[in-house]
Design an enzyme around this catalytic site. Structure first.
Site, PDB file in Angstrom:
ATOM      1  N   ALA A  63     121.796  33.745  87.134  1.00 49.13           N
ATOM      2  CA  ALA A  63     120.816  34.673  86.569  1.00 49.13           C
ATOM      3  C   ALA A  63     119.530  33.908  86.287  1.00 49.13           C
ATOM      4  CB  ALA A  63     121.373  35.249  85.270  1.00 49.13           C
ATOM      5  N   GLY A 106     125.819  33.426  87.682  1.00 47.06           N
ATOM      6  CA  GLY A 106     125.696  34.684  88.414  1.00 47.06           C
ATOM      7  C   GLY A 106     125.762  34.473  89.918  1.00 47.06           C
ATOM      8  N   GLU A 109     129.293  34.475  90.718  1.00 43.05           N
ATOM      9  CA  GLU A 109     129.781  35.843  90.511  1.00 43.05           C
ATOM     10  C   GLU A 109     129.419  36.728  91.704  1.00 43.05           C
ATOM     11  OE1 GLU A 109     127.944  35.920  86.588  1.00 43.05           O
ATOM     12  OE2 GLU A 109     129.892  36.443  85.742  1.00 43.05           O
ATOM     13  N   GLU A 129     127.738  28.696  82.365  1.00 46.70           N
ATOM     14  CA  GLU A 129     127.071  29.462  81.304  1.00 46.70           C
ATOM     15  C   GLU A 129     127.240  28.868  79.913  1.00 46.70           C
ATOM     16  OE1 GLU A 129     128.769  30.727  83.791  1.00 46.70           O
ATOM     17  OE2 GLU A 129     127.816  32.541  84.575  1.00 46.70           O
TER      18      GLU A 129
HETATM   19  N1  CAA Z   1     116.872  30.525  85.980  1.00 45.86           N
HETATM   20  C1  CAA Z   1     115.557  30.252  85.881  1.00 45.86           C
HETATM   21  N2  CAA Z   1     115.021  29.083  86.266  1.00 45.86           N
HETATM   22  C2  CAA Z   1     115.857  28.162  86.774  1.00 45.86           C
HETATM   23  C3  CAA Z   1     117.230  28.386  86.892  1.00 45.86           C
HETATM   24  C4  CAA Z   1     117.751  29.646  86.481  1.00 45.86           C
HETATM   25  N3  CAA Z   1     119.039  29.949  86.588  1.00 45.86           N
HETATM   26  N4  CAA Z   1     117.805  27.291  87.409  1.00 45.86           N
HETATM   27  C5  CAA Z   1     116.815  26.400  87.617  1.00 45.86           C
HETATM   28  N5  CAA Z   1     115.643  26.932  87.234  1.00 45.86           N
HETATM   29  C6  CAA Z   1     114.309  26.318  87.337  1.00 45.86           C
HETATM   30  C7  CAA Z   1     114.180  25.086  86.482  1.00 45.86           C
HETATM   31  O1  CAA Z   1     113.780  25.426  85.172  1.00 45.86           O
HETATM   32  C8  CAA Z   1     113.120  24.301  87.224  1.00 45.86           C
HETATM   33  O2  CAA Z   1     111.884  24.881  86.909  1.00 45.86           O
HETATM   34  P1  CAA Z   1     110.570  23.970  86.840  1.00 45.86           P
HETATM   35  O3  CAA Z   1     110.433  23.338  88.185  1.00 45.86           O
HETATM   36  O4  CAA Z   1     109.496  24.935  86.498  1.00 45.86           O
HETATM   37  O5  CAA Z   1     110.820  22.961  85.759  1.00 45.86           O
HETATM   38  C9  CAA Z   1     113.414  24.631  88.687  1.00 45.86           C
HETATM   39  O6  CAA Z   1     114.175  25.848  88.670  1.00 45.86           O
HETATM   40  C10 CAA Z   1     114.218  23.583  89.422  1.00 45.86           C
HETATM   41  O7  CAA Z   1     115.367  23.275  88.639  1.00 45.86           O
HETATM   42  P2  CAA Z   1     115.863  21.778  88.420  1.00 45.86           P
HETATM   43  O8  CAA Z   1     114.711  20.903  88.147  1.00 45.86           O
HETATM   44  O9  CAA Z   1     116.965  21.836  87.441  1.00 45.86           O
HETATM   45  O10 CAA Z   1     116.403  21.439  89.895  1.00 45.86           O
HETATM   46  P3  CAA Z   1     117.671  20.590  90.301  1.00 45.86           P
HETATM   47  O11 CAA Z   1     117.684  20.605  91.778  1.00 45.86           O
HETATM   48  O12 CAA Z   1     117.700  19.301  89.575  1.00 45.86           O
HETATM   49  O13 CAA Z   1     118.946  21.420  89.794  1.00 45.86           O
HETATM   50  C11 CAA Z   1     120.322  23.344  89.483  1.00 45.86           C
HETATM   51  C12 CAA Z   1     119.242  22.655  90.340  1.00 45.86           C
HETATM   52  C13 CAA Z   1     121.640  22.562  89.611  1.00 45.86           C
HETATM   53  C14 CAA Z   1     120.501  24.733  90.039  1.00 45.86           C
HETATM   54  C15 CAA Z   1     119.900  23.369  87.997  1.00 45.86           C
HETATM   55  O14 CAA Z   1     118.584  23.887  87.931  1.00 45.86           O
HETATM   56  C16 CAA Z   1     120.748  24.221  87.117  1.00 45.86           C
HETATM   57  O15 CAA Z   1     121.780  23.769  86.674  1.00 45.86           O
HETATM   58  N6  CAA Z   1     120.319  25.469  86.826  1.00 45.86           N
HETATM   59  C17 CAA Z   1     120.975  26.330  85.897  1.00 45.86           C
HETATM   60  C18 CAA Z   1     122.200  26.933  86.502  1.00 45.86           C
HETATM   61  C19 CAA Z   1     122.853  27.862  85.510  1.00 45.86           C
HETATM   62  O16 CAA Z   1     123.059  27.552  84.366  1.00 45.86           O
HETATM   63  N7  CAA Z   1     123.202  29.058  85.985  1.00 45.86           N
HETATM   64  C20 CAA Z   1     123.790  30.047  85.153  1.00 45.86           C
HETATM   65  C21 CAA Z   1     122.740  30.942  84.619  1.00 45.86           C
HETATM   66  S1  CAA Z   1     123.389  32.085  83.439  1.00 45.86           S
HETATM   67  C22 CAA Z   1     124.147  33.275  84.360  1.00 45.86           C
HETATM   68  O17 CAA Z   1     124.138  33.231  85.557  1.00 45.86           O
HETATM   69  C23 CAA Z   1     124.793  34.344  83.545  1.00 45.86           C
HETATM   70  C24 CAA Z   1     125.517  35.341  84.303  1.00 45.86           C
HETATM   71  O18 CAA Z   1     126.716  35.350  84.295  1.00 45.86           O
HETATM   72  C25 CAA Z   1     124.828  36.424  85.033  1.00 45.86           C
END
Ligand code: CAA
Length: 687
Positions: A63, A106, A109, A129
């Site tokens: 998400a 997500g 999912e 999450e």
């Molecule tokens: N939402 C919004 N922005 C996100 C994002 C997300 N899920 N994941 C990453 N970003 C953004 C980061 O903030 C970053 O932004 P900036 O460049 O402006 O700083 C950019 O994307 C790149 O991210 P990283 O610097 O972290 O890149 P990376 O290659 O080192 O890592 C990643 C990539 C492994 C995907 C890491 O970003 C990450 O772990 N993201 C979060 C994943 C997560 O927690 N997902 C679950 C979300 S909650 C959910 O999904 C609930 C549900 O059940 C529906």
């Protein structure tokens, strides 16, 4: 059709490609685009099956985390992901999810709403999450156990750690690993799937038998102490085994909302974005040259020097490590070996990998190799004169473009820089002990430090797998300057009647990784004592000074390394309270006219935590920290402050800055001017 999802037909298969860089988060427009794409494929006679994949570097990272704050602020969620996923799953044409990069939250999912999942070998899947203080909120806790069983699913949802494609394949989450081009492989897989009836994940119940989760609950209680989301995640996965799919989803949704509206989730989301924000330095020219660091040299092979050397070796950077005597040098090399031996024992590294890293180490008694180093890190004793002498010497050895970094934890960077003819090349790299374990690197800019040296240091921090935070120069910088106030209160509380263990236990139970006095024993009470001696001339007459810690250090009670400090230590370094300490403290209190009394838990928390916040606000106002979130990231990564409380500044904000000011006044202290200003206008630190 949404321009965030591309549609094409290849060899009779509709291929939907999500195009929402950088990580294909499910931002507004993406779920809608997926729905439109599936609808189109269902009516497209040219398409007999559907492949959904991500464009760019990844599948779907979950998400859009930014959207959560809007929901918490009262905005209605845009669309119901549950129904989108059921719509995909109900497709009579087989849907194959093709995964590269990461399918997280997500993203996984969405992937589980397909009838099949294929992945490249380097892909990862997970439900992270809990790291944001929430649980999966689109049936992840219900579909995942149907694929891999309740125990594996509960483990993945509770700890939030991703697994790689091979593990996911073995577990049943991924159906096939694709060698070569993913799209071609996925299209071929989809054509093959046409020969089989489609099967919905939500109908698969064969892995949902009764499972024991008591062991997992125990481990979660220990490792993720204090956090509510991991427990909720286990409850939700367990419900999959006990409830029909729809009721399980309802249960999950209820828990998801409880978590989303909690302060733990606000705190953890703040930390997620904070870790990324600290890498961005306002005002630092984009054209600041990042110097190549191919060789390093380190002065001093003590605990810090050896730990720092290990970090460089781990990053594949050769290190020349200097000491004065053969015995000290051998001890330093032995320390590095010990660090690695424990990695081998824990299965984190093979002995071959360790040898490869150790081959990059060049121990020296004569500064051999220093002339080739791109960076020299000084890790000698915390004494300004010694550091100045060392830097003057390094200036004569180092090549002109080399960076000279000091690992000082408190001393004036500008004085050290002034001992060289290249102050613009001098910077603080404050590592935290044990340096090869702690993630924080405080990067301290001096008055003359060049942009290029700052940019290189920030970049280097990433290569060393550290969270680099840029701070300004003052006594103790950000972390230790605040810690001094925190520790001072802990010692005052002991002098006023609290047992050391009581103070430590209260803060540990609140969520700190360790109590402050136990931290003192770990770091060595002599360290703080020597620093205080160094700054004794700065003491303000009439202002109370923490006496008891110095008294212990003067008696040779340095903490763990001497077997006694605030506690007594056995051979395994297990701590027990020591009646002698109480006796010493009683005498110190009597000598200084400090009345002893009963101290409550609340008082321990108020005085230690508000001392951190008040000093943090001063530091922020002085510009020593760039943003409040920088302070929070420092505290979470370097001082064991619980991430789920957001760091000291976010914690204060969640408590309410107005209330915090009143509570500080109630302690008889003056709130920092910035706190007062923000409280008066109901403001926030980084607004
Ligand atoms: N939402 C919004 N922005 C996100 C994002 C997300 N899920 N994941 C990453 N970003 C953004 C980061 O903030 C970053 O932004 P900036 O460049 O402006 O700083 C950019 O994307 C790149 O991210 P990283 O610097 O972290 O890149 P990376 O290659 O080192 O890592 C990643 C990539 C492994 C995907 C890491 O970003 C990450 O772990 N993201 C979060 C994943 C997560 O927690 N997902 C679950 C979300 S909650 C959910 O999904 C609930 C549900 O059940 C529906």
């Amino acid at each position: 059709m949404s321009d965030l999802v591309r549609y094409e037909v290849r060899d009779g298969v509709a291929v939907l490609t999500i195009d929402n860089p950088p990580v294909n988060a499910l931002s507004p427009g993406v779920p809608e685009g997926i729905r439109e794409g599936v609808e189109r494929a269902l009516t497209d006679a040219a398409a007999r099956a559907i492949v959904i994949m991500g464009g760019g570097r990844t599948f779907i990272a979950g998400a859009d985390i930014r959207e959560f704050a809007k929901i918490v602020a009262g905005e209605k969620p845009r669309l119901n992901l549950y129904s989108l996923l059921e719509f995909i799953e109900d497709s009579p044409k087989p849907v194959v999810m093709a995964i590269h990069g990461t399918a997280l939250g997500g993203g996984l999912e969405v992937a589980m709403s397909g009838h099949y999942r294929v992945a490249v070998a380097g892909a990862q899947v997970g439900q992270p999450e809990v790291k944001l203080g929430i649980i999966p909120g689109a049936a992840g806790t219900q579909r995942l156990p149907r694929l891999c069983g309740v125990v594996t699913a509960a483990e993945m949802c509770a700890f939030g750690e991703p697994i790689d494609a091979a593990e996911a394949h073995t577990a049943g989450i991924v159906d096939a690993i694709i060698d070569g081009d993913l799209r071609t492989g996925a299209v071929a897989f989809a054509q093959d799937a046409l020969t089989r009836p489609v099967r919905k994940v939500r109908d698969r119940e064969e892995k949902l038998g009764h499972q024991h989760l008591a062991d997992l609950r125990f481990r979660v209680g220990k490792r993720l102490r204090g956090q509510t989301a991991p427990v909720a995640a286990i409850d939700a996965v367990e419900a999959a085994a006990n409830l029909p799919f729809a009721a399980g989803c309802e249960f999950e949704s209820k828990l998801f909302n409880q978590c989303l509206f909690s302060s733990q989730s606000k705190a953890l989301i703040h930390i997620f974005f904070g870790e990324r924000a600290v890498a961005k330095i306002p005002g630092l020219g984009k054209d600041a040259e990042i110097l190549k660091i191919s060789r390093a040299a380190i002065v001093g092979a003590g605990t810090m020097g050896a730990g720092i050397a290990t970090c460089y070796l781990n990053a594949g950077i050769p290190v020349a490590l200097q000491e004065v005597t053969p015995a000290a040098l051998d001890a330093g090399v032995a320390r590095i070996r010990r660090n690695y031996e424990s990695s081998i024992q824990k299965g984190r590294m093979s002995s071959g990998e360790v040898e490869e890293r150790l081959n990059l180490l060049r121990p020296t008694l004569s500064y051999e190799g220093f002339e080739k180093a791109d960076i020299i890190v000084e890790a000698v004793f915390e004494n300004l004169e010694l550091k100045k002498k060392t830097f003057a010497h390094l200036d004569t050895l180092a090549k002109p473009e080399a960076i000279l970094a000091t690992n000082t934890s408190t001393l004036d960077i500008d004085s050290i820089a002034a001992a060289t003819g290249r102050p613009e090349q001098v910077i603080g790299h404050h590592f935290f002990s044990p340096a090869n374990v702690m993630r924080l690197l405080e990067i301290v800019r001096g008055k003359k430090t060049s942009d290029s040296v700052i940019a290189t240091s920030m970049d280097l921090a990433k290569k060393l797998k550290k969270v680099g935070v840029l701070v300004g120069n003052c006594r103790g910088f950000v972390g230790n300057r605040m810690f001094h106030e925190y520790m001072t209160q802990a010692v005052f509380l002991v002098e006023e009647g609290a047992e050391p263990k009581f103070v430590d236990d209260v803060l540990y139970e609140w969520g700190m990784a360790m109590g402050p006095l136990a931290v003192g024993d770990l770091a060595g009470l002599d360290v703080g004592w020597r620093i205080r001696q160094e700054f004794r001339n700065l003491e303000v007459p009439g202002v109370r000074y923490p006496q008891a810690g110095d008294q212990l250090a003067e008696m040779g009670r340095y903490g763990q390394k001497t077997g006694k400090g605030w506690y007594l230590y056995d051979a395994e370094r297990r701590a027990t309270p020591d009646a002698e300490v109480t006796q010493i403290v009683v005498e110190v209190a009597a000598e200084h006219g400090i009345a002893r009394r009963a101290i409550s838990k609340e008082e321990v928390l108020e005085r230690t935590l508000l001392a951190l916040v008040n000093e943090g606000a001063r530091i922020l106002e002085e510009g020593i920290a760039l943003r409040a979130v920088d302070i929070d990231i420092i505290y979470v990564n370097g001082y064991g402050f619980p991430a789920w409380r957001g760091g000291p500044m976010k914690w204060a904000e969640l408590e309410g800055l107005k209330a915090v000011c009143e509570r500080i006044r109630k302690l008889g202290w003056e709130p920092a001017p910035l706190l007062l200003t923000l409280a008066a206008r109901d403001g926030k630190f980084d607004a």
